[in-house]
Design an enzyme around this catalytic site. Structure first.
Site, mmCIF file in Angstrom:
data_model
loop_
_atom_site.group_PDB
_atom_site.id
_atom_site.type_symbol
_atom_site.label_atom_id
_atom_site.label_comp_id
_atom_site.label_asym_id
_atom_site.label_seq_id
_atom_site.Cartn_x
_atom_site.Cartn_y
_atom_site.Cartn_z
ATOM 1 N N GLY A 136 -3.993 59.147 139.312
ATOM 2 C CA GLY A 136 -4.886 59.128 140.473
ATOM 3 C C GLY A 136 -5.397 57.728 140.794
ATOM 4 O O GLY A 136 -5.757 57.439 141.940
ATOM 5 N N GLU B 190 1.822 61.253 135.011
ATOM 6 C CA GLU B 190 1.558 62.701 135.010
ATOM 7 C C GLU B 190 2.610 63.499 134.245
ATOM 8 O O GLU B 190 2.309 64.517 133.623
ATOM 9 C CB GLU B 190 1.462 63.224 136.448
ATOM 10 N N ALA C 11 -6.830 60.929 137.401
ATOM 11 C CA ALA C 11 -7.686 62.094 137.591
ATOM 12 C C ALA C 11 -8.236 62.485 136.222
ATOM 13 O O ALA C 11 -7.637 62.158 135.197
ATOM 14 C CB ALA C 11 -6.878 63.237 138.191
ATOM 15 N N GLU D 61 -2.673 56.174 142.737
ATOM 16 C CA GLU D 61 -2.678 56.832 144.052
ATOM 17 C C GLU D 61 -3.824 56.287 144.914
ATOM 18 O O GLU D 61 -3.663 56.070 146.119
ATOM 19 C CB GLU D 61 -2.789 58.356 143.858
HETATM 20 N N1 COA Z 1 -9.226 61.529 132.286
HETATM 21 C C1 COA Z 1 -10.285 61.757 131.492
HETATM 22 N N2 COA Z 1 -10.676 60.882 130.551
HETATM 23 C C2 COA Z 1 -9.976 59.746 130.419
HETATM 24 C C3 COA Z 1 -8.865 59.442 131.220
HETATM 25 C C4 COA Z 1 -8.500 60.391 132.203
HETATM 26 N N3 COA Z 1 -7.476 60.195 133.042
HETATM 27 N N4 COA Z 1 -8.370 58.245 130.849
HETATM 28 C C5 COA Z 1 -9.147 57.802 129.854
HETATM 29 N N5 COA Z 1 -10.126 58.713 129.584
HETATM 30 C C6 COA Z 1 -11.184 58.637 128.574
HETATM 31 C C7 COA Z 1 -10.664 58.904 127.164
HETATM 32 O O1 COA Z 1 -10.572 60.293 126.937
HETATM 33 C C8 COA Z 1 -11.727 58.226 126.339
HETATM 34 O O2 COA Z 1 -12.866 59.051 126.299
HETATM 35 P P1 COA Z 1 -13.659 59.293 124.887
HETATM 36 O O3 COA Z 1 -14.110 57.913 124.485
HETATM 37 O O4 COA Z 1 -14.773 60.215 125.256
HETATM 38 O O5 COA Z 1 -12.654 59.872 123.937
HETATM 39 C C9 COA Z 1 -12.089 57.013 127.170
HETATM 40 O O6 COA Z 1 -11.702 57.312 128.511
HETATM 41 C C10 COA Z 1 -11.370 55.733 126.760
HETATM 42 O O7 COA Z 1 -9.969 55.988 126.768
HETATM 43 P P2 COA Z 1 -9.000 55.745 125.508
HETATM 44 O O8 COA Z 1 -7.817 56.636 125.681
HETATM 45 O O9 COA Z 1 -9.777 55.862 124.245
HETATM 46 O O10 COA Z 1 -8.596 54.235 125.753
HETATM 47 P P3 COA Z 1 -7.259 53.499 125.216
HETATM 48 O O11 COA Z 1 -7.502 52.040 125.434
HETATM 49 O O12 COA Z 1 -6.910 53.970 123.849
HETATM 50 O O13 COA Z 1 -6.101 53.992 126.199
HETATM 51 C C11 COA Z 1 -5.131 54.541 128.354
HETATM 52 C C12 COA Z 1 -6.143 53.661 127.582
HETATM 53 C C13 COA Z 1 -5.337 54.302 129.828
HETATM 54 C C14 COA Z 1 -3.709 54.199 127.930
HETATM 55 C C15 COA Z 1 -5.426 56.029 128.006
HETATM 56 O O14 COA Z 1 -6.805 56.279 128.213
HETATM 57 C C16 COA Z 1 -4.674 57.034 128.861
HETATM 58 O O15 COA Z 1 -3.486 57.227 128.651
HETATM 59 N N6 COA Z 1 -5.367 57.680 129.820
HETATM 60 C C17 COA Z 1 -4.781 58.711 130.636
HETATM 61 C C18 COA Z 1 -3.880 58.151 131.686
HETATM 62 C C19 COA Z 1 -3.256 59.256 132.479
HETATM 63 O O16 COA Z 1 -2.450 60.044 131.997
HETATM 64 N N7 COA Z 1 -3.622 59.313 133.768
HETATM 65 C C20 COA Z 1 -3.090 60.297 134.676
HETATM 66 C C21 COA Z 1 -3.965 61.469 134.743
HETATM 67 S S1 COA Z 1 -3.305 62.678 135.883
#
Ligand code: COA
Length: 260
Positions: free
Chosen positions: A111, A134, A66, A114
Site C-alpha cells: 500500500g 503482497e 496496508a 501504491e
Molecule cells: N502492517 C502492520 N504492521 C507492520 C507493517 C504492515 N504492513 N509493516 C511493519 N509493521 C510493524 C511490525 O509488525 C512491527 O511492529 P511490532 O514492533 O509491534 O512488532 C513494526 O512495524 C516494525 O516492523 P519490523 O518488521 O519489526 O521491522 P524490520 O526492520 O524488521 O522489517 C520490513 C521491515 C518493512 C521489511 C517489514 O516490516 C515488513 O516486511 N513489513 C511488511 C511489508 C508488507 O508485506 N507490506 C505489504 C502489506 S499488504
C-alpha cells in the site's frame, strides 16, 4: 482538525501531509486511510495550497503497506470494502487537481508503493526500497498496485514486482520509470522542497489542466486525448493567468500567477 495518524505542515503554498505511525512503519490502517482522505480533501479545497508533499514519519519507512494486523481477520466482504476505500483514496490523490510529490526515504511497500504511485511525482532517497510484496502474504495488491504499476512502468515491470514480491532499490525503480529522482539521503529534503516550491509557483490552472490531460490521456485513444488537450488549451485563454504569463514574457518580467 487534529489527526491521530497524520502530521500536517505548511511552508508557503506547499502543504506537507506526513503519515505518522513510525512504530508500525506508517502502515495504513482504516483510520489512517480515512484521515488521509480528509487531509487531501482539505488540501484540494484550500486555495492557498498550490502543491502537496506526502511523506512518512521516521527514517525507516515512507509506508510499509496496508496494516497486516488489521487485514488478518477480514472477511472477503470486509476486504472488498478495505480495497475500495484504499482505491478511493489513491484516486482522490491522483485527481486532486494540484501537483502531489511523494517523498520516499525508506520502505515503500505494498500500500505504500501504491500510495507513492498515486502521487504525481516521486522523489526517493538512494536508501528507499520499492515493492509489491503482497504475494508473500498470499495476497494480491488491493489499492491499485497492479493497475498503476502497469501504467507507470509497463507489463514487464508490473509482473516482475508483483509476482516476485521482491523489493527493488530506488535506483532500479528510477530505471523502471517508477521514480522521478533519486538523491543521497542528506539531499532528500532540499530536493523535495525545491521541486515542491517550483510546482507551487507555477500557474495553478495550467497545472490542473496538465494533470487532467495527462491522466485522461492515459486512459483514452489518442484522438480523444488530443481533443481533450485542445479543449483544455482553449480553456486557458479564459484565464487571467494566461494573459499574465504571455504578457510578462512580452514585457520581459516575471509573471505573477493568481490562479484565476
Ligand atoms: N502492517 C502492520 N504492521 C507492520 C507493517 C504492515 N504492513 N509493516 C511493519 N509493521 C510493524 C511490525 O509488525 C512491527 O511492529 P511490532 O514492533 O509491534 O512488532 C513494526 O512495524 C516494525 O516492523 P519490523 O518488521 O519489526 O521491522 P524490520 O526492520 O524488521 O522489517 C520490513 C521491515 C518493512 C521489511 C517489514 O516490516 C515488513 O516486511 N513489513 C511488511 C511489508 C508488507 O508485506 N507490506 C505489504 C502489506 S499488504
Amino acid at each position: 482538525m487534529a489527526y491521530r495518524n497524520l502530521e500536517i505542515g505548511n511552508r508557503g503554498a506547499v502543504r506537507t501531509i506526513t503519515v505518522n505511525r513510525p512504530d508500525k512503519l506508517n502502515a495504513l490502517n482504516r483510520d489512517t486511510l480515512n484521515e488521509l482522505g480528509i487531509a487531501f480533501a482539505q488540501a484540494a479545497q484550500d486555495d492557498a495550497v498550490r502543491a502537496v508533499v506526502l511523506a512518512g514519519a521516521g527514517d525507516k519507512a515512507f509506508v510499509a503497506g496496508a496494516d497486516i494486523a488489521e487485514m488478518h481477520g477480514y472477511t472477503p466482504a470486509q476486504a472488498q470494502g478495505f480495497s475500495r476505500a484504499g482505491q478511493r483514496l489513491m484516486t482522490s490523490i491522483e485527481r486532486l487537481g494540484k501537483p502531489v510529490v511523494a517523498r520516499v526515504q525508506g520502505f515503500a511497500l505494498g500500500g505504500g508503493m501504491e500510495l507513492a504511485m498515486a502521487c504525481h511525482l516521486r522523489v526517493a532517497s538512494e536508501k528507499a526500497r520499492f515493492g509489491q510484496p503482497e504475494i508473500n502474504l498470499g495476497l494480491i495488491p488491493g489499492f491499485g498496485g497492479t493497475q498503476r504499476l502497469l501504467r507507470l512502468a509497463g507489463r514487464g515491470a508490473a509482473l516482475e514486482l508483483c509476482l516476485t514480491g521482491a523489493p527493488v532499490t530506488a535506483q532500479r525503480a528510477y530505471e523502471l520509470g517508477i521514480v522521478n529522482r533519486v538523491v543521497a539521503a542528506e539531499a532528500l529534503d532540499e530536493t523535495v522542497d525545491a521541486l515542491a516550491d517550483q510546482l507551487a509557483a507555477a500557474a495553478p490552472l495550467a497545472a490542473a489542466g496538465i494533470l487532467d490531460a495527462v491522466l485522461q490521456g492515459g486512459e483514452t485513444p489518442l484522438d480523444q486525448g488530443l481533443e481533450f488537450e485542445t479543449q483544455g488549451f482553449a480553456l486557458m485563454f479564459a484565464t487571467e493567468d494566461m494573459r499574465e504569463g504571455t504578457g510578462a514574457f512580452l514585457e520581459k518580467r516575471k509573471a505573477a500567477f493568481k490562479g484565476r
